[in-house]
Design a protein around this motif. Sequence first.
Motif, PDB file in Angstrom:
ATOM      1  N   LEU A 199     -36.968 -53.518 -30.786  1.00  0.00           N
ATOM      2  CA  LEU A 199     -37.012 -52.767 -32.044  1.00  0.00           C
ATOM      3  C   LEU A 199     -37.596 -53.628 -33.167  1.00  0.00           C
ATOM      4  N   ILE A 200     -37.151 -54.875 -33.247  1.00  0.00           N
ATOM      5  CA  ILE A 200     -37.659 -55.761 -34.297  1.00  0.00           C
ATOM      6  C   ILE A 200     -39.151 -56.010 -34.107  1.00  0.00           C
ATOM      7  N   LYS A 201     -39.575 -56.187 -32.863  1.00  0.00           N
ATOM      8  CA  LYS A 201     -40.999 -56.391 -32.591  1.00  0.00           C
ATOM      9  C   LYS A 201     -41.810 -55.162 -32.992  1.00  0.00           C
ATOM     10  N   PHE A 202     -41.265 -53.974 -32.687  1.00  0.00           N
ATOM     11  CA  PHE A 202     -41.957 -52.732 -33.072  1.00  0.00           C
ATOM     12  C   PHE A 202     -42.099 -52.628 -34.592  1.00  0.00           C
ATOM     13  N   LEU A 203     -41.019 -52.914 -35.291  1.00  0.00           N
ATOM     14  CA  LEU A 203     -41.050 -52.811 -36.752  1.00  0.00           C
ATOM     15  C   LEU A 203     -42.000 -53.845 -37.351  1.00  0.00           C
ATOM     16  N   ASN A 204     -42.036 -55.020 -36.743  1.00  0.00           N
ATOM     17  CA  ASN A 204     -42.952 -56.062 -37.209  1.00  0.00           C
ATOM     18  C   ASN A 204     -44.395 -55.590 -37.130  1.00  0.00           C
ATOM     19  N   ILE A 205     -44.791 -55.116 -35.955  1.00  0.00           N
ATOM     20  CA  ILE A 205     -46.184 -54.727 -35.776  1.00  0.00           C
ATOM     21  C   ILE A 205     -46.470 -53.436 -36.551  1.00  0.00           C
ATOM     22  N   GLY A 206     -45.450 -52.547 -36.665  1.00  0.00           N
ATOM     23  CA  GLY A 206     -45.643 -51.330 -37.452  1.00  0.00           C
ATOM     24  C   GLY A 206     -45.917 -51.635 -38.912  1.00  0.00           C
ATOM     25  N   CYS A 207     -45.178 -52.622 -39.440  1.00  0.00           N
ATOM     26  CA  CYS A 207     -45.397 -53.045 -40.829  1.00  0.00           C
ATOM     27  C   CYS A 207     -46.790 -53.647 -40.987  1.00  0.00           C
ATOM     28  N   PHE A 208     -47.160 -54.515 -40.066  1.00  0.00           N
ATOM     29  CA  PHE A 208     -48.458 -55.181 -40.144  1.00  0.00           C
ATOM     30  C   PHE A 208     -49.605 -54.170 -40.070  1.00  0.00           C
ATOM     31  N   VAL A 209     -49.551 -53.279 -39.082  1.00  0.00           N
ATOM     32  CA  VAL A 209     -50.610 -52.289 -38.920  1.00  0.00           C
ATOM     33  C   VAL A 209     -50.621 -51.313 -40.100  1.00  0.00           C
ATOM     34  N   GLY A 210     -49.436 -50.880 -40.514  1.00  0.00           N
ATOM     35  CA  GLY A 210     -49.352 -49.929 -41.623  1.00  0.00           C
ATOM     36  C   GLY A 210     -49.947 -50.476 -42.908  1.00  0.00           C
ATOM     37  N   LEU A 211     -49.637 -51.716 -43.225  1.00  0.00           N
ATOM     38  CA  LEU A 211     -50.183 -52.316 -44.441  1.00  0.00           C
ATOM     39  C   LEU A 211     -51.690 -52.535 -44.329  1.00  0.00           C
ATOM     40  N   ASN A 212     -52.161 -52.885 -43.137  1.00  0.00           N
ATOM     41  CA  ASN A 212     -53.605 -52.997 -42.942  1.00  0.00           C
ATOM     42  C   ASN A 212     -54.303 -51.676 -43.224  1.00  0.00           C
ATOM     43  N   LEU A 213     -53.750 -50.603 -42.677  1.00  0.00           N
ATOM     44  CA  LEU A 213     -54.344 -49.284 -42.890  1.00  0.00           C
ATOM     45  C   LEU A 213     -54.280 -48.890 -44.363  1.00  0.00           C
ATOM     46  N   MET A 214     -53.196 -49.292 -45.027  1.00  0.00           N
ATOM     47  CA  MET A 214     -53.077 -48.980 -46.446  1.00  0.00           C
ATOM     48  C   MET A 214     -54.158 -49.695 -47.257  1.00  0.00           C
ATOM     49  N   LEU A 222     -35.632 -60.622 -42.178  1.00  0.00           N
ATOM     50  CA  LEU A 222     -34.521 -59.817 -42.679  1.00  0.00           C
ATOM     51  C   LEU A 222     -33.791 -59.108 -41.544  1.00  0.00           C
ATOM     52  N   MET A 223     -34.544 -58.631 -40.556  1.00  0.00           N
ATOM     53  CA  MET A 223     -33.924 -57.953 -39.411  1.00  0.00           C
ATOM     54  C   MET A 223     -33.100 -58.914 -38.552  1.00  0.00           C
ATOM     55  N   LEU A 224     -33.425 -60.183 -38.604  1.00  0.00           N
ATOM     56  CA  LEU A 224     -32.722 -61.186 -37.797  1.00  0.00           C
ATOM     57  C   LEU A 224     -31.571 -61.848 -38.541  1.00  0.00           C
ATOM     58  N   LEU A 225     -31.276 -61.411 -39.745  1.00  0.00           N
ATOM     59  CA  LEU A 225     -30.212 -62.034 -40.532  1.00  0.00           C
ATOM     60  C   LEU A 225     -28.882 -62.133 -39.773  1.00  0.00           C
ATOM     61  N   PRO A 226     -28.463 -61.103 -39.005  1.00  0.00           N
ATOM     62  CA  PRO A 226     -27.205 -61.254 -38.242  1.00  0.00           C
ATOM     63  C   PRO A 226     -27.221 -62.453 -37.302  1.00  0.00           C
ATOM     64  N   GLN A 227     -28.394 -62.756 -36.734  1.00  0.00           N
ATOM     65  CA  GLN A 227     -28.490 -63.923 -35.851  1.00  0.00           C
ATOM     66  C   GLN A 227     -28.435 -65.216 -36.660  1.00  0.00           C
ATOM     67  N   PHE A 228     -29.033 -65.209 -37.839  1.00  0.00           N
ATOM     68  CA  PHE A 228     -28.969 -66.394 -38.702  1.00  0.00           C
ATOM     69  C   PHE A 228     -27.536 -66.681 -39.140  1.00  0.00           C
ATOM     70  N   LEU A 229     -26.754 -65.633 -39.373  1.00  0.00           N
ATOM     71  CA  LEU A 229     -25.380 -65.814 -39.827  1.00  0.00           C
ATOM     72  C   LEU A 229     -24.484 -66.416 -38.748  1.00  0.00           C
ATOM     73  N   LYS A 230     -24.930 -66.384 -37.511  1.00  0.00           N
ATOM     74  CA  LYS A 230     -24.151 -66.981 -36.420  1.00  0.00           C
ATOM     75  C   LYS A 230     -24.374 -68.485 -36.298  1.00  0.00           C
ATOM     76  N   ILE A 231     -25.306 -68.997 -37.073  1.00  0.00           N
ATOM     77  CA  ILE A 231     -25.605 -70.434 -37.019  1.00  0.00           C
ATOM     78  C   ILE A 231     -24.521 -71.208 -37.759  1.00  0.00           C
ATOM     79  N   GLN A 232     -24.089 -72.285 -37.151  1.00  0.00           N
ATOM     80  CA  GLN A 232     -23.147 -73.196 -37.796  1.00  0.00           C
ATOM     81  C   GLN A 232     -23.884 -74.489 -38.118  1.00  0.00           C
ATOM     82  N   LEU A 233     -23.710 -74.969 -39.325  1.00  0.00           N
ATOM     83  CA  LEU A 233     -24.432 -76.173 -39.746  1.00  0.00           C
ATOM     84  C   LEU A 233     -23.733 -77.424 -39.205  1.00  0.00           C
ATOM     85  N   LYS A 234     -23.628 -77.456 -37.891  1.00  0.00           N
ATOM     86  CA  LYS A 234     -23.032 -78.594 -37.192  1.00  0.00           C
ATOM     87  C   LYS A 234     -24.057 -79.130 -36.207  1.00  0.00           C
TER      88      LYS A 234
END
Length: 494
Positions: free
Chosen positions: A155-170, A214-226
């Motif tokens: 899903l994140i990969k789809f949204l990434n490429i959708g954003c990229f292609v959409g902005l190019n077309l815009m 931004l879509m990966l923020l939940p994964q970033f929040l699992k990081i411990q600064l150890k």
Amino acid sequence: MSVIKKFLGQTAIYGLSTVFSRLFSFILTPIYTGKFAAGTYGIMTTLFAYASMINAVLAFGMESTYFRYLNKHEDRKQEVYNNSFLCVAFISVLFLITGLVFSNVITHYLTDDPKKLDDYRKYVQYFLWILFTDAICVIPFARLRADNKAFKYSLIKFLNIGCFVGLNLMFIYAIPFIIKHQWPLSEWLNSWFRGSWLGYIFIANLAASVLTFLMLLPQFLKIQLKFDKELFGKMFSYSWPILVANLSFIVNENLDKVVLSWLLPEKIADHEVGVYGAVCKIAVFISIFITAFRLGAEPFFFSHAKNANAKKTYAAILHYFVIALAIMFVGLVANIEILKYFIRKEEYWVGLPAVPFLLFGYVCLGIYMNLSIWYRLSDQTRFGLYISVIGALITIALNFVLIPRFSYMGSAWVSMLAYAVMMVISYVLGQKYYPIPYNLKRIISYLLISVVLVILSFWVFNRNIYIGNAMLLVFIGGIAYLEKNELKAILLKK
């Protein structure tokens, strides 16, 4: 369910997202080549080539290291995740700060034309942020794969490429259309919009990268600064040869575009790079398949390593992987007269003779990536370093010899040769240190037959799509006949 079917199921999930994402990106090729002259397209190709090489450095081989150490230390998964991310984050922050400080120096390195300096300075700044954002997302993405969250990954990969292609077309179509027809906001848009400015492509890329973050923020929040120094020492020893190997691979993949711009006369360099970069896109289909395979195979290979029949499974996977590559190789060349229309301007078509060599190079690369599992599983990643450095040296030396005389055709030949040499060396060393019972006789037969069919299709029958596809169907029929018993066994096995 058989192990092979399980592997295919996992790979299919990643494969679908990869295929659709790359195909959406691929539709931009006819748009770019229709909108920009070959010289402008060449500038974009060169900049993305530099970016690919830097990406390998920033990732530091930590993606493969993460998967390896998750399976070696199942009781320390959080520590492995922390170490992997903090390593990449430290390198990426250092790179970003250094790049921003020396952005003017980098700009002058890329061009001395006073008319281009302001644009190139912006391009450099965009790329610095793109590279930083993409790098710090590497390990969070890897965690999604390790946690078997293939749907979220896709899903994140789809949204990434959708954003990229959409902005190019815009930027390419929508905004010019609004301005031309004086729709609402047209005056405001016209006050800042620069028309066919190459920088908008890079802005679109940066926006897509930020969305991914931004879509990966939940994964970033699992990081411990150890930071576990002892564990990191082991991970570093495993990772740095992979870094060099990955960097050498990226050199093989992208240095030719950079060297073309160095060695050819300035008045034709951007044009030749543009032509070469455009026809390289036709080989993207095999590249997509290899990427999809790697995404599914890497975690599978590591998790399956402790099984008693693991080596037989690896052999079977390579066998059918080669069959798929051989069929795609013949099929793409057979239909190249159709595929060339994805490159809209005829000025690019002069580069089509490079495509068969590029495609076979990707075939060799795919096999090499499959074979490379032996040194990763046996913790002998230094061999990956040695093999990749040999490939990089071949690429560097022969590009400097052949490009001045043969331009991008020399690059295509060198790319194919480098990957072929890497493939052969990896097989020989793998059979010595981590022997896997590959069906070498049949694999070589399929590859040789595919090469013969491509030569006939492209050069002897002058790219006739009917004859080419007839040979493709015969090839597929022959493979189906030879493999029917094995395929039935895999498909019927529970």
